[in-house]
Every structure is written in structure tokens, then in C-alpha cells.
Design a protein around this motif. Structure first.
Motif: not given
Ligand SMILES: Nc1nc2c(ncn2[C@@H]2O[C@H](COP(=O)(O)OP(=O)(O)OP(=O)(O)O)[C@@H](O)[C@H]2O)c(=O)[nH]1
Ligand SMILES: [Mg+2]
Lengths: 635, 231
Positions: A390-404
Motif C-alpha cells: 500500500k505504502s509503496g505507491g505505484g504498481e507492484s509485481w510480486i512473485p507469490i505462491c498460492l499454496p491452495a
């Protein structure tokens, strides 16, 4: 606490089990989970206030949304529910150990059985002891609100809850810090099976290293015995242990959650770790070096674990029910938003979500994939509870594992918030502040002359106000296509005024009981939660004004947790549970379609609650397409 | 050249920030983009993409900024962000010597793997924690009172930067000292030729990328172009 429970098949109960005083017959296994926390309840952790006697007018029918009615046998007040029928039977330790196979060992029960007898008989005894005069006195004040005692400060079991989330300062002596640590009502610890501390919610690891050591010793002792330790009680605290791969998770709670609820919370923490590392990586790390310090690879995940843990401690309906909340929108509006979203969809998009203040607005997904609530819980926690994105501003690109979804690989998540800066570029922000007529004709005001609740509802930011766009892809190169998707989606939603509709719905509070149940003042119930089982979503009434303080909210959630635990205990066949305590009355009702829980003041009659429950359930039926996302946009 | 009436030519520059965790990358970007500072900024997860215009006398540069996460576990993703970058800001914390070592690793990796013409600036951040008068010209340096937390001398970092042909700055994201200067110097150091295909403000990122790829085929930029702007 007086518990009256009624069980049997809700719709057709040909052979209602009658209260039987005889010793437990074999066919019904013990109610293990509930009994696990029995000592806590008896010990006054949760709702030990003097109880009012349940009125003798027993409602034995409930109507169901499909029009059917169920009848229920009513145990007579005098005899009290029998252990088995109540769902509160304590497993007999004399019966063969096989009865206890499912998840808790006989051994691990041992320290629990501090209180003699079973809860049900204690409860029955307790409420029979109340004098008529006392009851008379209590019932004089019909409008006593739930948990009024909180206000007057005599809520001993939660005293200190305001300080629960305070940091333990580093500049004090170890003794002081240790006692602060001990005064926390809830702890979570994660350690490796080799005993290396990984994370704890309170206290730095040096402070609690020795506790970690003790816990590791205890756990591994039982592990050697091929009889894993699941939980134990020490004083007022319930310890629950989850072993997951190379990791131990421990929850220590003085808040009266059931073992399975605590275990669910630990599982969510485990999911967060998998989400950071993926399962194969986690396994690999420990296969090669069992003594690895996992803190380094998890660096940065601590804040996510902490905010997740705190949401459990504050009381999270999402975590309790395994369900999500939706932003209330008209069906046609949601449909239009879905279509705009689908139209703008980019290649390689797996899931697309619009989320406003932690509530789902729109979901688009491929036909063959659906989203798992536990994965969404992790995402929402990252976006709305912890500040990192949230605080970063801009757009984020995040590697994430969705375990389910898939615990062995990463997906890539695009996140962008549609707020402040968006507002500036938007030429007409006028409609974003006040709810416009187009947005919320929420309550069908059939035949109720004064549709407006008397006092103007105060501004009620019950939840964060950000609107986030989340786009998930298996392709790590999709950032720029998604970034242009964002631009075009933002433009379409702005042009079609849907973005301002979302904003105004977000700004308006959750529905109040008095608007859902017009005509009764004060409303018979104070709060409810309704979970739609097929949609895996919930809707609840406004927390305002009774449950806005963290303490009152915690009490409310504890009440729901107790109901939920009773109804979800393994082998429990409860369909309806009604409970009266000194500070509130509560009702739980489970059918294949929904779970319904509500809380009222202690003197509200069961009849009144049951009627209110029926009316709320009908209301949800009418509003279903607005309060839930049904299906979502599929491509 | 643009006269006063016509809009100046504008071009996009893709810039990446690299450096150890918590050195202040996101804080520098926040200062540059929003002129703001947060005392307890949470670690970046993955990477954040932001844009900000920088007005030069003769043209407008639109920075497309990748603010990467410094935590070790994200290190393997870095190539994705610096691959097409025309500029890089490699940040260390001048109160933390290990962060300079990490910075040198990043510089080496960029020189090996990134586009040959990439403009690199080495930035020592948190100058407000030192006694240097320079850091104090913002809204008052934090610690003051004689305590000097500096662990990396200006000389050491500067001579390294000169050896490697990097721009060099010491900054404070907290006070704002030298922050815009870093970005302006980078903008000035980007070779004119790689900005040839300037577009209007609406130039899309995708377009900018293909443009860079074309540029990269031209081989190494002249490193002398940077010299003029170094402090
Ligand atoms: N005193 C001082 N503190 C700073 C300065 N810049 C950043 N900080 C603080 O240092 C901490 C880390 O800053 P971030 O900007 O998050 O660091 P980062 O390099 O982006 O960290 P990662 O995202 O984890 O890689 C925060 O608490 C900032 O408030 C500075 O110039 N002076
Ligand atoms: Mg950062």
C-alpha cells in the motif's frame, strides 16, 4: 453458561435422539474438539458470567429458506442436556483408545482433564442454581445489550486486551519484558523441528529462546513416541501444536478458541510460509541442512505473519468461517463490472480481482479454476493489513505462491491501487463522497413506514478504504500487458461511473440490524454473520455501535467461535444451538446452504432470536445477488 | 530545440534501483516521486514500478522506475528488472559497510549482464545520520549532537566509483538532500542517441522497451558522457 442444544437432521428428523441418561453408547464418538476447551470455559475464560435460566417456552420449529420446517426435541430444563446430545461430552478415557483416533491422542488429552466431570453437567448445575429472584431481577432490563459488562470494566478475562498488540520495548529489564510477554493473551511460535526459533509474534527471539527450547523438547518427546502431541493446557492457556513438514507451529491462547480453530490459524501461518518459499524449497532447505536458520530465507515475511496473527487475535470472520466478504453492489452493476473487466482482460491472465477495502468486488477467472479462500486471505493480508505494498505507491509485481492453488511454484501478481492519485485524474469525484441514490437502495422497505434508522449513521470506516486491482499470471513477463490492462480498465470503469459506485458502496457502512429488521425497536438481535456455503462468502451486519471497540469485537468473535466450535466439532450433528450467558445470548444455525450466527442481549428470548434469525435469513435470500458474488466472470 | 511555446521533446528512461535490504531504495524513490518520507517503511515485496518526469532545460525525461526488493530471496528476480534498463541506481547505506560490499556486487553484475550502455550511479544514503553539514540542509538532520554513524567514508566510495566509471552521490532520503540531483545527473548522462525516438507523454512502456532494445544493439555507450555530471 447455559447451553441448550438441539440436534438431528434439520429437515426431516424421523428419530430425534432423545436425551439419554445412559452411559455413552458406542455409535457416537466423543466430541473431542469441544471438550478440549472445556476446562477453559468452565474456568471462566469465555463466558462464565452468571447465567440466566432459559425460559421454558421452547421453540421447537424453525423454518428454512426452502420453505420446509424442522422440528426439534427439547430437552427439559431440569435434566439438562446429556453429555452426548450436547456436544460437550468429555471423551471417556476408559473407552478404548481407538475412539480417539482422529487427531488427538489419549496422551495429549491428559493435562486437559483438569476439571472433573463434563461441561454439560457442570453447566446444567450452574444454571439450575440461579434463584428465581435473580432471574426476575435480570429479566427486568430487557434491553440489556450484549457485553455491557465490558463498558463497566469488569470484564476480567479480557483485561489487558487493549495492550495485546503493543510492542515489548527493548530497553527494559529482562524480567519486566518477560512478564509483559507472559501477559499477552495470544502467542504464536514457529520453530524448526531441530529446535531453531523461526518467528514469534511477541518478544524478540532472545527473550523467548528458552521457552522455545522447552516447547521443542516437549514436542519431540511425543514425536518419538509415535503419538504426536496435539495440544495441552497449562493454567489458563491452551497450547496447540501443528507439525508441518520440518516445522513446528505452536499457538498459545487464553482467548478460548477451540483446538481446531487454533490449528486452522496455525495452518494459515504455514500457508504464509509456503507462499513465500513454496513447499519444494522449504523441504529442500531442510533436507540439505536440517539445522538451517529459516529466518534469512523468510526475511520480510515476519510482518505478514504478524498481521495475519493479529487478525486472528482481533477476531477474523474470514479465518473463522473460511469465507470472504463481498462489497455490496446491485446485481446489474456487478454484472457490468465483470463484463468490463472481462473485455479488458489480457493474455496470460489467470485470475483477476477487484477488491475494495478487503471486500471482493469482482472476480474473473478461467472456467476450470476457482480461487481458494485461504489463498485470498493471504493476498488480502498482504495488501490490506500490512503496509508494504500500500505504502509503496505505484504498481507492484510480486512473485507469490498460492499454496491452495499450487504449493510448488510461483505465480506473479500485479497490484495497483485505484485511489488518491486516481481521484485527482478523475474529473468528477463528486459522487465518490456521498452515497448517491443510484448506488444503495439496499433495503427493500416493504411496509415499514420509517425506513430511515433514527440517528443518521455516522461515518463508519470499519475496514480500510482502498480499492485494489489484482491480476495474477503464471508468466513473469506479464507486467507491462497488465499495466496497460490497468489503464484501460481504469478508464472504462471511470467513464461508466462504476468506479464511483464502488467508492460510494465502500463508504457506506455494512447494513444495520435495524435496517434489515425494520419495525422492532430495539432490534431483537445485535449482530449476525451469515455464511453462504455454496459461495464460500459471508455477509454480516454493521459492527456499529456496539462492537466497534477492539474488546467488544473480540468478545463478539469469541461468541461466534464458541458457537462455531460446537457446531463443527467432529461428529457433531448439531443444526441449531442456542446459548445464554450472563452477558449475551447467541444462536447458531447450520444447514447445507448456510451457517448463521447471531448474538443478542442476555435477556432476549429464544423465540425472539429465532424469529429474527428467520427474518435475517429471508433477507439474505432476497439480497443474495447483491451481497455475494455468484460465479463471477468466467472466461 | 524547443522554443518556449512548443512542448519539449520527451523520452522515457528505464531505471532500476538495486541494493541491500533497508538501505533506503524505496525511500529515495518516494522522495523523488512524492517528495515524502516514511520513518518506518516496510520492506518492498517483489518490485514496485513508478514513473516520474524530470525536466531538463532541453527536454523532458520520463523515468520508468523499478524499485526492487533488497531481500536476498528476491535476488534471482533482479535480471528481469535490469535487463533493459538504461540506468541503474545502486544504493548502499553509509552507516553500514556490508551494504557497500553488496553494492559492489550489484555493480559487477550490471557490468556483466545488463545493457552495455547502462548508466550507473552509486548512491550512499542516510547522510542525515552523519555529522556532515551537507546532510543538514533539509528539515534538520535527525541525530545531530555529535554522534556520527558514518561507517563508509566519502573517499572510499568515491574512488571506487571513479574506478568503475560510476556517478557518485551521498544522499538523504529523509531530508531530501541530493535526491533530485541524482536523478537529474542520470537524466543528463543518458546519451542523446538513446533518446532519439522520443515520444509524447503518452509513450507506452511497451514502446519504450522496444526502443531500448534497438538502442542496445548499438553497442556500448561512451562512458565519458557521464563524467560531466559527477559531483
Ligand atoms: N535516517 C534515515 N533513514 C532512512 C533514510 N532512507 C531510508 N531510511 C529508513 O531506512 C529504512 C529502510 O528504508 P527502505 O526505503 O524501505 O529501504 P529499501 O532499500 O527500499 O529496503 P527493501 O525494500 O527491503 O530492499 C526505513 O525505515 C526508512 O525510514 C535516510 O536517508 N535517512
Ligand atoms: Mg524497498
Amino acid at each position: 453458561m447455559a447451553q441448550e442444544t438441539e440436534e438431528g437432521n434439520a429437515v426431516s428428523s424421523p428419530s430425534p435422539p432423545s436425551p439419554s441418561p445412559s452411559p455413552p453408547p458406542p455409535p457416537l464418538p466423543p466430541r473431542r474438539k469441544v471438550s478440549g476447551e472445556a476446562p477453559l470455559q468452565v474456568g471462566g475464560q469465555l463466558q462464565s458470567k452468571p447465567t440466566t435460566a432459559v425460559s421454558s417456552i421452547d421453540i421447537s420449529t424453525l423454518s428454512f429458506p426452502d420453505g420446509t420446517r424442522g422440528t426439534f426435541p427439547t430437552p427439559s430444563v431440569g435434566s439438562g442436556p446429556s453429555p452426548l446430545n450436547s456436544g460437550y461430552g468429555t471423551p471417556s478415557r476408559d473407552s478404548s483408545g481407538d475412539n480417539l483416533t482422529d487427531s488427538m491422542s489419549v496422551m495429549s488429552l491428559a493435562p486437559t482433564v483438569r476439571a472433573p466431570g463434563d461441561l454439560a453437567s457442570l453447566v446444567a448445575g450452574e444454571f439450575n442454581r440461579k434463584s428465581r429472584a435473580w432471574n426476575l431481577l435480570r429479566s427486568q432490563s430487557e434491553t440489556v445489550q450484549p457485553f455491557e459488562a465490558i463498558e463497566s470494566g469488569d470484564s476480567s478475562e479480557l483485561s489487558g486486551f487493549e495492550k495485546e498488540f503493543d510492542n515489548i520495548p527493548e530497553n527494559l529489564t529482562d524480567d519486566v519484558r518477560l512478564s509483559m510477554w507472559q501477559s499477552k493473551m495470544k502467542h504464536y511460535l514457529i520453530l524448526s523441528s531441530a529446535g531453531k526459533p523461526i518467528w514469534s509474534r511477541h518478544g524478540d527471539l532472545s527473550l523467548i529462546n528458552s521457552s522455545m527450547g522447552v516447547i521443542q523438547t516437549i514436542i519431540s518427546f511425543y514425536e518419538g513416541a509415535k503419538d504426536p502431541l496435539m495440544g495441552f493446557t497449562a493454567g489458563k492457556a491452551r497450547f496447540v501444536v501443528l507439525t508441518a513438514g520440518p516445522l513446528y507451529f505452536v499457538a498459545i491462547s487464553k482467548l478460548g478458541e477451540s483446538d481446531s480453530q487454533l490449528r486452522g490459524q496455525l495452518e494459515a501461518l504455514y500457508m504464509q510460509i509456503l507462499s513465500t518459499l513454496t513447499l519444494p524449497t522449504l523441504k529442500n532447505i531442510f533436507v540439505h541442512r536440517p539445522s538451517t536458520d529459516l529466518r534469512k530465507p523468510l526475511e520480510g515475511t515476519e510482518t505478514l505473519l504478524s498481521s495475519l496473527a493479529d487478525s486472528f487475535t482481533k477476531g477474523s470472520p474470514t479465518a473463522l468461517l473460511g469465507a470472504l466478504e463481498c462489497l455490496k453492489l446491485r446485481k446489474s452493476q456487478r454484472h457490468a463490472i465483470n463484463n468490463i473487466f472481462l473485455k479488458n482482460r489480457a493474455e496470460k491472465l489467470l485470475y483477476g480481482l477487484i477488491v475494495a477495502g478487503g471486500k471482493l468486488v469482482s472476480v474473473i477467472r478461467p472456467r476450470k479454476h476457482s480461487l481458494h479462500p485461504s489463498d485470498l486471505q493471504l493476498i488480502f493480508n498482504m495488501l490490506f493489513e500490512s503496509g508494504s505494498i500500500k505504502s509503496g505507491g505505484g504498481e507492484s509485481w510480486i512473485p507469490i505462491c498460492l499454496p491452495a492453488f499450487n504449493n510448488s511454484g510461483y505465480l506473479y501478481m500485479y497490484v495497483s491501487f485505484f485511489d488518491e492519485d486516481g481521484n485527482e485524474t478523475q474529473p468528477k469525484p463528486s459522487s465518490t463522497t456521498k452515497p448517491t441514490s443510484s448506488s444503495t437502495p439496499t433495503i427493500p422497505e416493504e411496509g415499514s413506514p420509517p425506513p430511515q434508522p433514527p440517528p443518521p449513521p455516522p461515518p463508519q470506516p470499519e475496514s480500510p478504504q482502498e480499492i485494489a486491482l489484482i491480476l495474477i499470471s503464471p508468466d513473469r513477463e506479464s507486467f507491462f500487458p497488465f499495466s496497460s490492462l490497468r489503464t484501460s480498465l481504469y478508464n472504462s470503469l471511470t467513464k461508466s461511473t462504476h468506479l464511483s459506485l464502488i467508492r460510494s458502496s465502500l463508504a457506506s457502512p455494512r447494513p444495520s440490524i435495524s435496517s434489515i429488521l425494520p419495525g422492532s425497536n430495539p432490534p431483537p438481535i445485535s449482530h449476525f454473520i451469515y455464511k453462504s456455503r455454496p459461495n464460500v462468502q459471508f455477509v454480516m451486519s454493521s459492527l456499529h455501535p456496539l462492537f466497534t471497540s477492539p474488546m467488544a469485537r473480540r468478545k463478539l468473535m469469541s461468541q461466534y467461535q464458541t458457537l462455531h466450535a460446537a457446531m463443527h466439532a467432529k461428529h457433531s450433528h448439531l443444526k441449531v444451538i442456542y446459548s445464554v450467558g450472563g452477558d449475551c445470548a447467541s444462536l447458531g444455525w447450520v444447514t447445507p446452504l448456510f451457517e448463521f450466527y447471531c448474538v443478542a442481549g442476555p435477556n432476549v428470548s429464544r423465540q425472539a432470536m429465532t424469529e429474527a434469525a428467520n427474518r435475517v435469513v429471508k433477507w439474505v435470500g432476497r439480497e443474495e445477488a447483491r451481497v455475494f458474488i455468484i460465479g463471477g466472470g468466467v472466461f | 530545440m524547443a522554443d518556449s511555446g512548443a512542448p519539449k521533446p520527451s523520452s522515457s528512461v528505464k531505471l532500476v534501483l538495486l541494493g541491500e535490504a533497508a538501505v533506503g531504495k524505496s525511500s529515495l524513490v518516494l522522495r523523488f516521486v512524492n517528495n515524502d518520507f516514511q520513518e518506518n517503511k516496510e520492506p518492498t515485496i517483489g518490485a514496485a514500478f513508478l514513473t516520474q518526469k524530470c525536466n531538463l532545460p532541453t527536454r523532458t525525461i520520463k523515468f520508468e522506475i523499478w524499485d526492487t526488493a533488497g531481500q536476498e530471496r528476491f535476488a534471482s528476480l533482479a535480471p528481469m528488472y535490469y535487463r533493459n534498463a538504461q540506468a541503474a541506481l545502486v544504493v548502499y547505506d553509509l552507516t553500514k559497510p556490508t551494504s557497500l560490499i553488496k553494492a559492489k556486487h550489484w555493480v559487477a553484475e550490471l557490468q556483466r549482464q545488463a545493457s552495455p550502455g547502462i548508466v550507473i550511479a552509486l548512491v550512499g544514503n542516510k547522510l542525515d545520520l552523519t555529522n556532515d553539514s551537507a546532510g543538514g540542509d533539509g528539515e534538520g538532520a535527525g541525530v545531530g549532537d555529535g554522534e556520527d554513524a558514518r561507517k563508509v567514508t566519502t573517499e572510499e566510495a568515491k574512488s571506487y566509483a571513479e574506478e568503475e566509471g560510476l556517478l557518485f552521490f551521498e544522499t538523504s532520503a529523509k531530508t531530501g538532500y541530493n535526491v533530485t540531483e541524482v536523478f537529474t545527473a542520470i537524466a543528463n548522462a543518458i546519451p542523446e542517441t538513446s533518446l532519439k525516438t522520443a515520444r509524447g507523454p503518452g509513450a507506452s512502456s511497451a514502446a519504450a522497451r522496444t526502443e531500448e532494445q534497438r538502442v542496445n544493439l548499438n553497442g556500448p555507450r561512451d562512458p565519458n558522457a557521464k563524467e560531466g555530471c559527477a559531483c
